[in-house]
Design a protein around this motif. Structure first.
Motif, mmCIF file in Angstrom:
data_model
loop_
_atom_site.group_PDB
_atom_site.id
_atom_site.type_symbol
_atom_site.label_atom_id
_atom_site.label_comp_id
_atom_site.label_asym_id
_atom_site.label_seq_id
_atom_site.Cartn_x
_atom_site.Cartn_y
_atom_site.Cartn_z
ATOM 1 N N ALA A 163 0.584 -0.797 0.109
ATOM 2 C CA ALA A 163 -0.010 -0.078 -0.212
ATOM 3 C C ALA A 163 1.054 1.365 0.060
ATOM 4 O O ALA A 163 0.872 2.276 -0.923
ATOM 5 C CB ALA A 163 -0.468 -0.019 1.042
ATOM 6 N N ARG A 164 2.394 1.194 0.634
ATOM 7 C CA ARG A 164 2.390 1.860 0.820
ATOM 8 C C ARG A 164 3.482 2.724 0.037
ATOM 9 O O ARG A 164 3.297 3.533 -0.745
ATOM 10 C CB ARG A 164 4.120 2.096 1.555
ATOM 11 N N ARG A 165 3.999 1.298 -0.892
ATOM 12 C CA ARG A 165 5.083 2.009 -2.800
ATOM 13 C C ARG A 165 3.703 1.860 -3.788
ATOM 14 O O ARG A 165 4.006 2.825 -4.252
ATOM 15 C CB ARG A 165 4.591 -0.032 -3.110
ATOM 16 N N ALA A 166 2.228 1.768 -3.446
ATOM 17 C CA ALA A 166 0.713 2.284 -4.714
ATOM 18 C C ALA A 166 0.930 3.509 -4.124
ATOM 19 O O ALA A 166 0.436 4.276 -5.134
ATOM 20 C CB ALA A 166 -0.001 1.230 -3.918
ATOM 21 N N LEU A 167 0.967 4.476 -2.371
ATOM 22 C CA LEU A 167 0.914 5.575 -2.521
ATOM 23 C C LEU A 167 2.113 6.390 -3.025
ATOM 24 O O LEU A 167 1.230 7.841 -3.019
ATOM 25 C CB LEU A 167 0.907 5.957 -0.537
ATOM 26 N N LEU A 168 3.773 5.851 -3.005
ATOM 27 C CA LEU A 168 3.860 6.821 -3.284
ATOM 28 C C LEU A 168 4.470 7.570 -4.875
ATOM 29 O O LEU A 168 4.206 8.929 -4.393
ATOM 30 C CB LEU A 168 5.876 6.329 -4.211
ATOM 31 N N PRO A 169 4.334 7.613 -6.073
ATOM 32 C CA PRO A 169 3.879 8.217 -6.880
ATOM 33 C C PRO A 169 2.584 9.623 -7.040
ATOM 34 O O PRO A 169 3.072 10.205 -7.505
ATOM 35 C CB PRO A 169 3.689 7.444 -8.089
ATOM 36 N N HIS A 170 1.271 8.894 -6.304
ATOM 37 C CA HIS A 170 0.599 10.059 -5.774
ATOM 38 C C HIS A 170 1.001 11.758 -4.970
ATOM 39 O O HIS A 170 0.886 12.481 -5.375
ATOM 40 C CB HIS A 170 -0.878 9.450 -5.304
ATOM 41 N N ARG A 171 2.218 10.898 -4.212
ATOM 42 C CA ARG A 171 2.263 11.532 -3.167
ATOM 43 C C ARG A 171 3.297 12.591 -3.783
ATOM 44 O O ARG A 171 3.305 13.608 -3.619
ATOM 45 C CB ARG A 171 3.291 10.281 -1.639
ATOM 46 N N ASP A 172 4.156 11.915 -4.873
ATOM 47 C CA ASP A 172 5.231 13.215 -5.639
ATOM 48 C C ASP A 172 4.061 14.507 -6.288
ATOM 49 O O ASP A 172 4.596 15.296 -5.726
ATOM 50 C CB ASP A 172 5.667 12.383 -6.415
ATOM 51 N N ARG A 173 2.691 14.033 -6.498
ATOM 52 C CA ARG A 173 2.005 14.667 -7.165
ATOM 53 C C ARG A 173 1.237 15.664 -6.744
ATOM 54 O O ARG A 173 1.255 16.565 -7.052
ATOM 55 C CB ARG A 173 1.144 13.973 -8.459
ATOM 56 N N LEU A 174 0.921 15.044 -4.926
ATOM 57 C CA LEU A 174 0.692 15.449 -4.077
ATOM 58 C C LEU A 174 1.157 16.524 -2.658
ATOM 59 O O LEU A 174 0.294 17.735 -2.599
ATOM 60 C CB LEU A 174 -0.717 14.733 -3.406
ATOM 61 N N GLN A 175 2.143 15.856 -2.493
ATOM 62 C CA GLN A 175 2.741 16.648 -1.301
ATOM 63 C C GLN A 175 2.828 18.081 -1.311
ATOM 64 O O GLN A 175 3.398 19.069 -2.941
ATOM 65 C CB GLN A 175 4.099 16.317 -1.686
ATOM 66 N N GLY A 176 2.428 18.475 -1.045
ATOM 67 C CA GLY A 176 2.365 20.621 -0.523
ATOM 68 C C GLY A 176 1.297 21.111 -0.996
ATOM 69 O O GLY A 176 0.670 22.130 -0.771
ATOM 70 N N ARG A 177 0.622 20.046 -1.482
ATOM 71 C CA ARG A 177 -0.908 21.113 -2.618
ATOM 72 C C ARG A 177 -1.871 21.225 -1.483
ATOM 73 O O ARG A 177 -1.609 20.556 -0.656
ATOM 74 C CB ARG A 177 -1.086 19.928 -3.810
ATOM 75 N N ARG A 178 -1.899 22.470 -2.054
ATOM 76 C CA ARG A 178 -3.228 22.903 -0.588
ATOM 77 C C ARG A 178 -4.773 21.714 -0.925
ATOM 78 O O ARG A 178 -5.257 22.527 -2.662
ATOM 79 C CB ARG A 178 -3.669 24.651 -0.085
#
Ligand code: SF4
Length: 426
Positions: free
Chosen positions: A286-301
């Protein structure tokens, strides 16, 4: 040593809570029928309502006219009080026709709505009378999905509360069991059953069950693990029958699911090493599946408008596992008791608004200019036209999002609108 929680709490800084009462933009509780009729496969939902209710259900469920759906609307025309007896007779005729035509129905819900001619009807007594007539073949229950009494997901709460009152009593006070409460997709239930079996936790029951013959027993040995945060009345009924709720975050995301399972594992005294060995592979996936989305969403409001009561756990997931910054968490109703394990996980001083005054909330949203707005269908199009990127919150209820294997899909529901916007801008 027993299983430990897998998720960190924030410090004790309070949340900022804003309570608003004004015009609101949320669906009524009838909408729950769309996912409940798929879940309980031998149940039928008969809405006692108006043409508006029929249209809402048809458009929300996207019904094919030649399909035999397991819900329908008995349209009650305007009558004066003198015509009330006729209305009861008419309802009984409709139920008789339905049961004759659909012998597969084992559980029939009479669902109340808000037109005045329906409010005058005593559906609970009608259901009790009809239940006696059609027992044991068909069980008949009533609940309200009226827009006056319920919002969007509270229809599920009202339905499950009616069901909870009918559950058989478990044999012997010491009969220990786990009941997962809240409608989940079948695929999610199957995954969770496998994990509980590997952990040695059992017997495990799900409410609602897939078939009404499988209604789970309840008693003082029953531990409740809520899969949805909006089940206030259902929890109250089950606790009234002796069950005890396990305080836990909701099973959204890798860490959220781990912490949810940990609450059950602690209560059933699963050794920490066994818990870790069982959940580690799925949690890592599950954590690996989140990684690409985290790159796109991190810091976004992100700004969440009130819709389903899922907003606080979703915000915890977005902030904690994807690094998003939360502007405001709107929720139709802030149930602090059922969110006791969630609220401490939210970033300190997050603004949580309960209820809605839609114009004021829109003003706050415009002023904050978030990167992503999570909102209902009625607000999404106007906000898109103003240049905001939106996510339809209704999808979060219709899509399987709970559990380890769904964590990546859940994250994608938030990253996809930003990707779409980026492509449009290119
Ligand atoms: Fe509209 Fe009330 Fe029917 Fe819901 S129950 S569709 S709010 S009339």
């Amino acid at each position: 040593m027993t299983a430990a929680a897998a998720i960190a709490c924030r410090d004790a800084a309070p949340l900022a809570i804003l309570r608003e009462r004004g015009q609101r933009e949320v669906f009524c509780g009838l909408t729950g029928i769309v996912w409940l009729h798929r879940r309980i496969q031998d149940a039928f939902f008969l809405v006692v309502g108006s043409r508006t209710c029929a249209h809402l259900l048809q458009s929300a469920a996207g019904v094919m006219i030649f399909a035999e759906p397991r819900f329908a609307t008995a349209v009650m025309e305007q009558r004066d009080l003198a015509g009330l007896a006729d209305t009861h007779d008419e309802l009984e005729r409709i139920v008789a026709r339905l049961i004759e035509r659909r012998p597969d129905i084992r559980l029939l819900f009479l669902v109340g709505s808000c037109p005045s001619e329906v409010i005058k009807l005593d559906l609970a007594s009608a259901a009790a009378r009809l239940s006696v007539r059609y027992a044991p073949q068909v069980r008949i229950l009533a609940y309200s999905g009226s827009g006056i009494e319920t919002t969007f997901t509270e229809g599920e709460d009202a339905c499950l509360a009616a069901l909870a009152a009918e559950l058989p009593a478990s044999e012997g006070a010491s009969t220990r069991s786990l009941m997962v409460v809240g409608a989940l997709a079948d695929v999610v239930e199957d995954q969770l059953r496998r994990i509980f079996a590997e952990l040695g936790i059992g017997p495990v029951h799900f409410l609602p069950p897939r078939r009404c013959a499988d209604l789970p027993p309840v008693g003082s040995g029953t531990r409740l693990l809520l899969a949805q945060p909006f089940l206030n009345e259902t929890t109250r009924v089950l606790e009234g029958r002796g069950a005890r709720r396990l305080s836990a975050p909701y099973p959204l995301g890798a860490d959220g699911t781990a912490a949810w399972l940990a609450a059950a594992a602690r209560d059933f005294a699963v050794p920490a090493a066994r818990f870790e060995a069982v959940i580690r592979p799925a949690r890592e996936r599950a954590r690996r599946a989140l990684l690409p989305h985290r790159d796109r969403l991190q810091g976004r409001r992100v700004f969440l408008f009130p819709d389903s009561q899922l907003e606080p756990p979703l915000a915890r997931f977005l902030a904690g596992e994807l690094g998003m910054r939360i502007v405001e968490i709107g929720t139709p109703y802030l149930n602090t008791r059922l969110l006791d394990a969630e609220l401490p996980l939210l970033p300190a001083e997050t603004l949580v608004s309960e209820g809605q005054d839609v114009d004021r909330q829109l003003d706050r949203c415009r002023a904050a200019a978030p990167d992503l707005v999570v909102c209902g269908l009625g607000l999404a199009n106007p906000l898109e036209a103003e240049g905001f990127t939106t996510k339809w919150s209704i999808e979060l209820v219709f899509t399987p999002i709970q559990g380890f294997e769904q964590a990546g899909d859940l994250a994608e529901l938030f990253s996809r609108p930003l990707l779409r916007r980026a492509r449009l801008e290119v």
